[in-house]
Motif scaffolding. Structure first.
Motif, short mmCIF file in Angstrom:
data_model
loop_
_atom_site.label_atom_id
_atom_site.label_comp_id
_atom_site.label_asym_id
_atom_site.label_seq_id
_atom_site.Cartn_x
_atom_site.Cartn_y
_atom_site.Cartn_z
N VAL A 262 -37.99 32.84 8.44
CA VAL A 262 -36.75 32.68 7.69
C VAL A 262 -36.20 34.08 7.40
O VAL A 262 -36.97 35.00 7.10
CB VAL A 262 -37.00 31.92 6.36
N ARG B 121 -32.53 34.94 2.46
CA ARG B 121 -32.19 33.54 2.21
C ARG B 121 -33.17 32.93 1.20
O ARG B 121 -33.93 32.01 1.49
CB ARG B 121 -32.17 32.76 3.52
N TYR C 189 -38.34 25.60 1.45
CA TYR C 189 -39.55 25.44 2.26
C TYR C 189 -40.80 25.49 1.39
O TYR C 189 -41.75 24.74 1.62
CB TYR C 189 -39.62 26.50 3.35
#
Length: 174
Positions: A123, A127, A134
Motif C-alpha cells: 500500500v 494512504r 486493511y
C-alpha cells in the motif's frame, strides 16, 4: 460472496473499473489515489499479462441484479504458501456498501483453498486510512517497505516525491 475468474473478454471492463476506482473523477478520499498519482492505473495489455499462464488470477464481483461488474481483486502465488493480493477495486457507485469487505473475504477464501497460508499486500505509505482499513481486516505492517517505482511509466504519473510502498501481511491459518 461468489467471485468469478476473469477471462480475456472481461479485461476491458476490469481496466475501466480499476481506473475509475483508483483514479476516477471523484474527489480525493481514502478510496482513491487521486491527488497522489495521475493517469490510468492499468490497461487491457497489462491485465492480460497478469493472467497469462496463470501467473495471477483476477476475481470479479458481479452485481446480482444487473450482472454488471462491481468489483475485482487480483491474486498471485508467491513462495512458501504466501500469495500477493493486489488491485482490490470497487465501483465508485458501490463503495461504502460493504462490497470491498466481501470481495476481500472471497479472495482470502480463494487463496486459502489454493493452499495459501498467508496473503501479502503493498500500500502507498501516505494512504493512512486505507492502511487502517486493511489492519481492521487482520493485516499487519511487516516493517518492510520499498521505494515507489517512479521510473515505471506503467504506474502513472506520481504527483508527490514522498511515496513508498508499505508491506502488510495476514495469516490465513485457523
Amino acid at each position: 460472496m461468489e467471485l468469478y475468474i476473469a477471462q480475456d473478454q472481461d479485461l476491458d471492463r476490469v481496466a475501466d473499473l480499476v481506473n475509475q476506482a483508483y483514479r476516477g473523477l471523484s474527489a480525493p478520499d481514502w478510496t482513491t489515489e487521486s491527488g497522489l498519482i495521475d493517469g490510468p492505473r492499468t490497461n487491457r495489455r497489462d491485465l492480460a499479462g497478469m493472467i497469462r499462464n496463470g501467473a495471477s488470477t483476477i476475481l470479479l464481483a458481479l452485481d446480482p441484479a444487473s450482472g454488471r461488474l462491481s468489483g475485482c481483486v487480483a491474486l498471485s502465488p508467491l513462495e512458501d504458501g504466501e500469495w500477493y493480493l493486489s488491485m482490490l477495486a470497487v465501483s465508485p457507485h458501490a463503495q461504502g456498501s460493504g462490497l470491498g469487505k466481501a470481495i476481500m473475504a472471497g479472495a482470502e477464501d480463494f487463496a486459502r483453498d489454493a493452499g495459501a497460508g498467508s496473503v501479502k499486500i503493498s500500500v502507498i505509505n501516505v494512504r493512512d486510512k486505507l492502511i487502517a482499513w486493511y489492519e481492521r481486516r487482520g493485516f499487519a505492517k511487516t516493517g518492510d517497505s520499498e521505494p515507489f517505482p517512479y521510473d515505471d511509466p506503467n504506474v502513472g504519473k506520481p504527483l508527490r516525491d514522498d511515496l513508498a510502498l508499505v508491506t502488510l501481511t495476514k495469516s490465513l491459518g485457523a
